[in-house]
Design a protein around this motif. Structure first.
Motif, PDB file in Angstrom:
ATOM      1  N   PRO A 146       0.834  -1.213   0.000  1.00  0.00           N
ATOM      2  CA  PRO A 146       0.000   0.000   0.000  1.00  0.00           C
ATOM      3  C   PRO A 146       0.866   1.260   0.000  1.00  0.00           C
ATOM      4  CG  PRO A 146      -0.775  -1.581   1.636  1.00  0.00           C
ATOM      5  CD  PRO A 146       0.549  -2.091   1.153  1.00  0.00           C
ATOM      6  N   ALA A 147       0.395   2.272  -0.701  1.00  0.00           N
ATOM      7  CA  ALA A 147       1.163   3.516  -0.787  1.00  0.00           C
ATOM      8  C   ALA A 147       1.442   4.091   0.596  1.00  0.00           C
ATOM      9  CB  ALA A 147       0.412   4.531  -1.642  1.00  0.00           C
ATOM     10  N   ALA A 148       0.443   4.042   1.488  1.00  0.00           N
ATOM     11  CA  ALA A 148       0.635   4.589   2.836  1.00  0.00           C
ATOM     12  C   ALA A 148       1.717   3.838   3.589  1.00  0.00           C
ATOM     13  CB  ALA A 148      -0.674   4.537   3.609  1.00  0.00           C
ATOM     14  N   ALA A 149       1.811   2.515   3.371  1.00  0.00           N
ATOM     15  CA  ALA A 149       2.841   1.733   4.043  1.00  0.00           C
ATOM     16  C   ALA A 149       4.226   2.129   3.555  1.00  0.00           C
ATOM     17  CB  ALA A 149       2.598   0.237   3.811  1.00  0.00           C
ATOM     18  N   ARG A 150       4.357   2.376   2.260  1.00  0.00           N
ATOM     19  CA  ARG A 150       5.652   2.828   1.736  1.00  0.00           C
ATOM     20  C   ARG A 150       6.004   4.201   2.307  1.00  0.00           C
ATOM     21  NH1 ARG A 150       3.326   1.265  -3.252  1.00  0.00           N
ATOM     22  NH2 ARG A 150       3.365   3.446  -3.968  1.00  0.00           N
ATOM     23  N   GLY A 151       5.002   5.068   2.407  1.00  0.00           N
ATOM     24  CA  GLY A 151       5.238   6.389   2.982  1.00  0.00           C
ATOM     25  C   GLY A 151       5.649   6.316   4.434  1.00  0.00           C
ATOM     26  N   ASN A 152       5.002   5.439   5.206  1.00  0.00           N
ATOM     27  CA  ASN A 152       5.362   5.277   6.622  1.00  0.00           C
ATOM     28  C   ASN A 152       6.789   4.771   6.766  1.00  0.00           C
ATOM     29  OD1 ASN A 152       2.812   6.102   7.418  1.00  0.00           O
ATOM     30  ND2 ASN A 152       2.003   4.026   7.579  1.00  0.00           N
ATOM     31  N   LEU A 153       7.167   3.822   5.906  1.00  0.00           N
ATOM     32  CA  LEU A 153       8.536   3.294   5.950  1.00  0.00           C
ATOM     33  C   LEU A 153       9.546   4.402   5.664  1.00  0.00           C
ATOM     34  CD1 LEU A 153      10.652   1.043   6.059  1.00  0.00           C
ATOM     35  CD2 LEU A 153      10.132   0.551   3.641  1.00  0.00           C
ATOM     36  N   ALA A 172       7.691  10.978  -2.211  1.00  0.00           N
ATOM     37  CA  ALA A 172       8.493  10.189  -3.154  1.00  0.00           C
ATOM     38  C   ALA A 172       8.181   8.710  -3.050  1.00  0.00           C
ATOM     39  CB  ALA A 172       9.980  10.441  -2.907  1.00  0.00           C
ATOM     40  N   ALA A 173       7.928   8.226  -1.830  1.00  0.00           N
ATOM     41  CA  ALA A 173       7.638   6.808  -1.633  1.00  0.00           C
ATOM     42  C   ALA A 173       6.213   6.456  -2.037  1.00  0.00           C
ATOM     43  CB  ALA A 173       7.882   6.428  -0.170  1.00  0.00           C
ATOM     44  N   GLN A 174       5.273   7.344  -1.734  1.00  0.00           N
ATOM     45  CA  GLN A 174       3.866   7.059  -2.010  1.00  0.00           C
ATOM     46  C   GLN A 174       3.491   7.278  -3.469  1.00  0.00           C
ATOM     47  OE1 GLN A 174       1.597   7.974   2.239  1.00  0.00           O
ATOM     48  NE2 GLN A 174       1.331   9.362   0.530  1.00  0.00           N
ATOM     49  N   ALA A 175       4.051   8.305  -4.076  1.00  0.00           N
ATOM     50  CA  ALA A 175       3.650   8.674  -5.442  1.00  0.00           C
ATOM     51  C   ALA A 175       4.884   8.979  -6.287  1.00  0.00           C
ATOM     52  CB  ALA A 175       2.706   9.871  -5.409  1.00  0.00           C
ATOM     53  N   PRO A 176       5.679   7.945  -6.619  1.00  0.00           N
ATOM     54  CA  PRO A 176       6.925   8.200  -7.364  1.00  0.00           C
ATOM     55  C   PRO A 176       6.710   8.586  -8.819  1.00  0.00           C
ATOM     56  CG  PRO A 176       6.601   5.848  -7.036  1.00  0.00           C
ATOM     57  CD  PRO A 176       5.537   6.533  -6.231  1.00  0.00           C
ATOM     58  N   ARG A 177       5.481   8.474  -9.312  1.00  0.00           N
ATOM     59  CA  ARG A 177       5.135   8.938 -10.666  1.00  0.00           C
ATOM     60  C   ARG A 177       6.005   8.294 -11.748  1.00  0.00           C
ATOM     61  NH1 ARG A 177       5.251  14.352 -11.888  1.00  0.00           N
ATOM     62  NH2 ARG A 177       3.246  14.217 -12.941  1.00  0.00           N
ATOM     63  N   GLY A 178       6.243   6.986 -11.586  1.00  0.00           N
ATOM     64  CA  GLY A 178       7.005   6.267 -12.594  1.00  0.00           C
ATOM     65  C   GLY A 178       8.504   6.283 -12.392  1.00  0.00           C
ATOM     66  N   HIS A 179       8.974   6.913 -11.315  1.00  0.00           N
ATOM     67  CA  HIS A 179      10.403   6.981 -11.023  1.00  0.00           C
ATOM     68  C   HIS A 179      10.730   6.157  -9.779  1.00  0.00           C
ATOM     69  CE1 HIS A 179      10.712  10.332 -13.865  1.00  0.00           C
ATOM     70  NE2 HIS A 179       9.675  10.872 -13.272  1.00  0.00           N
ATOM     71  N   LYS A 180      11.994   5.830  -9.612  1.00  0.00           N
ATOM     72  CA  LYS A 180      12.441   5.286  -8.340  1.00  0.00           C
ATOM     73  C   LYS A 180      12.420   6.425  -7.320  1.00  0.00           C
ATOM     74  CE  LYS A 180      15.509   1.668 -10.127  1.00  0.00           C
ATOM     75  NZ  LYS A 180      16.898   1.165 -10.164  1.00  0.00           N
ATOM     76  N   PRO A 181      12.017   6.156  -6.087  1.00  0.00           N
ATOM     77  CA  PRO A 181      11.965   7.238  -5.091  1.00  0.00           C
ATOM     78  C   PRO A 181      13.280   8.001  -4.952  1.00  0.00           C
ATOM     79  CG  PRO A 181      10.774   5.344  -4.272  1.00  0.00           C
ATOM     80  CD  PRO A 181      11.424   4.910  -5.555  1.00  0.00           C
ATOM     81  N   VAL A 182      14.405   7.287  -4.983  1.00  0.00           N
ATOM     82  CA  VAL A 182      15.692   7.988  -4.811  1.00  0.00           C
ATOM     83  C   VAL A 182      15.958   8.931  -5.982  1.00  0.00           C
ATOM     84  CG1 VAL A 182      16.762   6.273  -3.303  1.00  0.00           C
ATOM     85  CG2 VAL A 182      16.948   6.009  -5.794  1.00  0.00           C
TER      86      VAL A 182
END
Length: 269
Positions: A146-153, A172-182
């Motif tokens: 889940p996006a929220a779980a990635r955001g919490n992490l 960046a974690a929840q909505a990377p828009r097709g990119h890697k968060p980093v």
């Protein structure tokens, strides 16, 4: 982003800077929420960017979708973007993201250059931690999570970071828009660096400045730009005389070389 979209983003940055500065992280959070709606609907992106529609019609779409739930500042940003021309529909969302990050940077900027440097440092430290762990990379990019779980992490990994950094790593974690968060965060850092450059005066002189001269220059630039600037002084004997100062896109040039070039242009013209 290039062509009409690049010009539109530059114009929107200038026009909306007071709104972004005053809105800070609360405005940025609203803009990120609006971005989610824009990214999730191709018809909406087309409606907001269709060049055959009048500005009034495009801003009418903004009002009908966001008017009852968005703040005045968020509506100002959305209406301004809807009033500009975009090379392709996705560019509207990219511009909205850039302005949201700028609002976050402006919030950090309330502590001056130190605040901006702190934010950049937090984001870069987050990236280093992620890049050193394959497990973290997989967890932050897992499409099944889940996006929220990635955001919490992401927030837990950041630790006791600033409110500005927490908002950006979560986004960046929840909505990377097709990119890697980093990779997305590297882009965030570039936007923060754009604000940092407004606090740094790149000074070029023909001869080294004495400490007293640097102090007088710093005081003069503070009066001119309305803030304390960090001086980055370089010596270039080819200037012949005078001084050249650049702060962001603003240039103050009183060098003899510059005056000679001006004279040559007038003689040639």
């Amino acid at each position: 982003m290039a062509g009409a979209s690049s010009d539109s983003l530059a114009a929107a940055r200038t026009e909306l800077d007071p709104v972004l500065v005053s809105g800070g992280t609360s405005l940025a959070a609203e803009l990120f929420t609006a971005l989610e709606a824009v990214d999730s609907s191709a018809p909406l992106r087309r409606a907001l960017t269709d060049p055959s529609w009048s500005v009034e019609r495009r801003t009418g779409v903004v009002g009908s979708l966001f008017g009852s739930k968005a703040s005045e500042g968020a509506l100002s940003v959305l209406n301004t973007l809807a009033g500009h021309k975009w090379s392709q529909p996705r560019d509207f969302g990219d511009a909205l993201e850039q302005l949201a990050i700028t609002a976050v940077a402006a919030s950090a900027e309330r502590d001056g250059l130190d605040g901006l440097e702190r934010l950049s440092g937090e984001l870069l430290s987050f990236n280093r931690a992620v890049e050193q762990s394959h497990d973290l990379q997989r967890a932050l990019t897992d499409p099944q999570a889940p996006a929220a779980a990635r955001g919490n992490l992401a927030e837990r990994l950041l630790g006791n970071g600033s409110a500005e950094a927490r908002l950006l790593v979560r986004q960046a974690a929840q909505a990377p828009r097709g990119h890697k968060p980093v990779n997305l965060i590297r882009g965030f850092v570039e936007t923060v660096a754009r604000r940092q450059r407004l606090w740094i005066a790149d000074v070029t002189v023909a001869r080294p400045l004495a400490p007293a001269q640097q102090d007088r220059l710093a005081a003069g630039l503070k009066r001119l730009f309305g803030r304390d600037l960090k001086l980055d002084v370089a010596v270039d004997p080819e200037l012949v005389g005078g001084i050249r100062v650049q702060v962001g896109d603003d240039v103050v040039d009183s060098t003899l070389q510059s005056r000679l070039h001006d004279l040559q242009r007038k003689m040639a013209g």
